[in-house]
Design an enzyme around this catalytic site. Sequence first.
Site, PDB file in Angstrom:
ATOM      1  N   HIS A 284       0.832  -1.215   0.000  1.00  0.00           N
ATOM      2  CA  HIS A 284       0.000   0.000   0.000  1.00  0.00           C
ATOM      3  C   HIS A 284       0.857   1.253   0.000  1.00  0.00           C
ATOM      4  CE1 HIS A 284       0.152   1.094   4.353  1.00  0.00           C
ATOM      5  NE2 HIS A 284       0.139  -0.199   4.594  1.00  0.00           N
ATOM      6  N   GLU A 330      -4.914   2.123   2.516  1.00  0.00           N
ATOM      7  CA  GLU A 330      -5.082   0.899   3.301  1.00  0.00           C
ATOM      8  C   GLU A 330      -5.401   1.256   4.750  1.00  0.00           C
ATOM      9  OE1 GLU A 330      -3.929  -2.267   6.061  1.00  0.00           O
ATOM     10  OE2 GLU A 330      -3.038  -0.297   5.876  1.00  0.00           O
ATOM     11  N   ASP A 358       3.136  -6.214   3.581  1.00  0.00           N
ATOM     12  CA  ASP A 358       2.681  -5.115   4.440  1.00  0.00           C
ATOM     13  C   ASP A 358       2.879  -5.451   5.909  1.00  0.00           C
ATOM     14  OD1 ASP A 358       1.573  -2.846   5.503  1.00  0.00           O
ATOM     15  OD2 ASP A 358      -0.509  -3.487   5.222  1.00  0.00           O
TER      16      ASP A 358
HETATM   17 ZN   LIG Z   1       0.581  -1.115   6.424  1.00  0.00          ZN
END
Ligand SMILES: [Zn+2]
Length: 471
Positions: A284, A330, A358
């Site tokens: 993201h 996100e 992530d």
């Molecule tokens: Zn993150």
Amino acid sequence: MPTLSRPGPLCLFLWASLAATAVANSADWTNADLETAATLRDRAMAGTDAFEHVSSLVTEVGPRSAGSAGDAAAVRWGLNTLGTLGFSQVHAQDVLVPHWVRGTAEVSIVSPFPQPLVATSLGGSIGTSEDGIDAAVVAVDSLEALKALPATAVNGKIVFIDQRMERTRDGSGYGATVPIRSQGPSDAADLGALALVIRSVGTSSDRIAHTGGLNYRSDAPRIPAFALSNPDADLLARQIKSSKTVHLHLKSTARELPPAWSANVIGEIPGGALANEIVLLAAHLDSWDLAQGAVDDGAGVAIVMEAARLISKSGRKPARTIRVVLFANEEFGLSGAREYARQSAAELDRHVLAFEADIGQGPVWKLESRVAPEALPAVSQIFKVLEPLKIESGMNEASGGSDIRPLREAGVPILELALDATNYFDIHHTANDTLAKIDAKTLDQSVAAYTVAAWLAATKQGSFGRIAKSE
Ligand SMILES: [Zn+2]
């Protein structure tokens, strides 16, 4: 924001025996494709440009929370960078995002022993009036303890949820604690609280507060919500322990602005014989506003971009198209993930596999999956190529990352190259999330793992099947 794997029924023993079969005679890849995977792995371990990508993002853009000027700059950076790195079909997919601004936050103990506390507003919190809020504190150690209180014990007070996050390699301590941040504000408001203060959902022992999104329920009043640094939460807890009544003063100028336009940034490494089929690599692009977002999720952006770039420079063309998606917002509502899934609804059948980076820079320590049972031998083969990177095998119950959740729920198989979260939550969502926390060699190992997985997914003969749809 990471998502967390749940233990599942497929035992490692079974998987290991499947692995042995697959290695002896892989029906899924040619020897040349397996050799290329090992070559890509070793080249990445010798050094990649991933650190330069993170450095560029945090130096030229910096903080990039949804709807901010930094967010727009990040989209421009993503388009320019993917273009410069030689990606095809580089484009922005427009996404409408909420636009919340933090303003300033003050939290102090008024009595019995006055002291200022280090605190920050939770993402999405409303502000206070100009005078702020002065009230007595009611402390609990969990959401369950809060919900067990009668409204008379909470009404007109400030709730303090003092639940400490546990440090774990798989990040499960975060999942266990994060509901105090996401649901705490509305649960406290249900009982008539004026405001909520939580111990930061994070493991730092420094005097820095961890922000992160809250989720107001539509049927509860909205109250301001703050996180204290861990040492400041300790201080407040000690005063509460020694005194009958502690009074806090809270003030915040946080506010919500009209929604703004952001974008998912998309680029591809074109496939060959199966170019119509997609292997999706996700990260993201947004960050919280308190720092540069080097670890969350600059590292993930760099890992997936560099993995795809290394494949494009390998001299061999993958059969399938490798699509990198840098998702918008996100952190505060998964706007980009929802929009991508909506716009791709008609072509999800062509998404053969998805995986995300992530949870920081790594290293990758475990391979998990959620694929059709008939594709497990192929996952075992991927694992064999990853094993020299000191990666363990896991279960077929992966949850992947938050941006690919809508795809997983629609039946798209996923891999999870689990990034080591042991120290990640010292930095997560704090002012300390800077380039100083990034180690180039660690990032290279993560790139090596993602490159192997992307290459093998894009060259596998036959798909990974489909997984059960869920909600
Ligand atoms: Zn993150």
